[in-house]
Enzyme design. Structure first.
Site, short mmCIF file in Angstrom:
data_model
loop_
_atom_site.label_atom_id
_atom_site.label_comp_id
_atom_site.label_asym_id
_atom_site.label_seq_id
_atom_site.Cartn_x
_atom_site.Cartn_y
_atom_site.Cartn_z
CB SER A 252 -0.89 -0.08 1.18
OG SER A 252 -2.12 0.88 1.09
CG ASP A 370 -7.13 -3.61 -2.69
OD1 ASP A 370 -7.94 -2.86 -1.92
OD2 ASP A 370 -5.77 -3.37 -2.72
CG HIS A 398 -5.72 -3.02 0.69
ND1 HIS A 398 -5.29 -2.52 -0.42
CD2 HIS A 398 -5.00 -2.18 1.83
CE1 HIS A 398 -4.10 -1.30 -0.10
NE2 HIS A 398 -4.18 -1.19 1.35
#
EC number: 3.-.-.-
Length: 439
Positions: A252, A370, A398
């Site tokens: 991320s 995600d 995610h």
């Protein structure tokens, strides 16, 4: 435990002579973590683990045809021309043959990169850029052809022409270090399965907690959580532990710091792995985000935010996922730190051109469920990068490294061991064959 260690650090600081220069190196804790002071009063917890030191390997044998051939293994030629036009478009031309052979079993990425890629740079106002494979004159737009030609005046041109040696990174090799960098709201605990896996294989691993996360110090100043402040923290950790061949693994927001380090240290970063990192666009905070609310309001909403993160960050929302969320310290930061982290994501340099300049091989891992990062963003990243492989995980979201640790570990390990065939332009002329003895 953290309070005691931190108090010890500050006591050491107060006890130093007035003319002491430089921050405290580090403090080892009893549970195997290292507390590194990257700046005065700014302390990061770091997990640094690796195999026990082994005896030095025997020196390689002298003249050997296999050794001579091994010197050429993984040698590739990176050739690319990046043209930025005044009308806000970007043309990326791949002039050489990139090593895009099948990397993994069931590879999802495309086989060969397009010869040219035309990109509309992302508008800071929020419009998405579009990718269009083709030549410099391709694409349709409003206005006459004459106006289009006049608008396509180059603003700057970047030429990339270099040779890189991309080799297999094995756990037994002492010059290989794996760096794991988490994202907003996480901690080094989200990498537990990966850290244990690679340490068992003999790799040296380094995983820091970002400032305000995990057991690192949490300054109560918003400026401590800007991208540039956090990037300098990661630079300090990288310079402390880096060796000859370093692999950066980010998740991320952590992907942005991996990109930053790969751009700053191209000779030290050997490979990069980006997990659900998003597209190659500059960072800019949103002024209409819920995270711009006052800290007290965010504190009251924290249970709802945690539930929303569970819904969006995991493909399933059962008891197992709730336990993973708790054990991984995911989304477990104070409201002040969360607000400062989200509003501090300003990095205008990290645009398409910045990513297109990277010559390091990159593995992109994306969880198909995600809800934070659409798959189109990672596909766009794969098209912009020179040496990129995209792998999709159907069962993941995610937090794919927590949901599918075995799959992620296998992908990462195969990429570490991957070594491309040398391109023809990188190979020297073959030596003439010795004359045969006549009998």
């Amino acid at each position: 435990m953290l309070t005691g260690v931190t108090d010890g650090i500050f006591c050491c600081l107060l006890g130093t002579p007035p003319n002491a220069v430089g921050p405290l190196e580090s403090v080892e804790s009893s549970d195997g973590y290292t507390f590194v002071e990257v700046k005065p009063g700014r302390v990061l917890r770091v997990k640094h683990a690796g195999p026990a030191p082994a005896a030095a390997p025997p020196p390689p044998s002298s003249a050997s045809s296999d050794a001579a051939q091994g010197d050429l293994s993984g040698l590739v030629r990176c050739q690319r021309r990046i043209t930025v036009y005044r009308n806000g478009r970007l043309l990326v031309e791949n002039l050489g043959r990139a090593p895009r052979a099948d990397l993994l079993h069931g590879q999802n990425g495309s086989g060969e990169p397009p010869a040219a890629l035309e990109v509309e740079l992302a508008d800071p106002a929020g419009s998405d850029g579009r990718l269009a494979p083709g030549s410099a004159g391709s694409g349709s737009g409003s206005g006459s052809g004459g106006r289009r030609r006049r608008a396509r005046r180059p603003k700057r041109t970047i030429h990339i022409d270099c040779e890189k040696r991309i080799t297999s990174c094995k756990g037994a090799q002492a010059d290989v270090v794996l760096f794991f960098i988490h994202g907003v709201g996480g901690s080094l605990a989200i990498w537990k399965e990966q850290l244990d896996f690679f340490v068992r294989l003999g790799y040296e691993v380094v995983a820091p907690d970002l400032a305000g996360h995990g057991a690192s110090s949490a300054p109560q100043v918003a400026a401590a959580y800007t991208f540039y402040a956090l990037a300098e923290d990661m630079r300090a950790i990288f310079k402390r532990y880096a060796k000859k061949r370093n692999v950066l693994i980010g998740h991320s927001y952590g992907v942005s710091f991996c990109t930053f380090l790969a751009h700053e240290y191209p000779d030290l970063v050997h490979k990069v792995i980006m997990i659900n990192g998003g597209g190659p666009t500059a960072l800019e905070p949103s002024f209409c985000s819920i995270f711009n609310m006052p800290t007290c309001v965010l504190h009251c909403l924290s249970p709802c935010l945690a539930w929303s993160f569970l819904k969006a960050g995991f493909a399933r929302q059962g008891a197992k996922e709730k336990q993973l969320l708790k054990e991984g310290n995911a989304f477990n930061v104070s409201s002040f730190v969360l607000r400062a982290m989200m509003s501090g994501q300003y990095w205008p340099e990290g645009d398409e051109v910045y990513h297109a300049e990277l010559t390091v091989p990159v593995l992109l891992v994306h969880g198909m469920h995600d809800k934070f990062v659409p798959v189109e963003e990672d596909q766009r990243m794969a098209e912009i990068l020179l040496l990129a492989f995209l792998k999709l995980i159907d069962e993941g979201s995610h937090m794919v490294m927590l949901e599918c640790p075995e799959t992620v570990n296998t992908l990462l390990h195969e990429f570490l061991l991957w070594e491309p065939e040398p391109s023809p332009k990188a190979l020297p002329e073959p030596l003439p064959a010795p004359p045969e003895d006549k009998k």
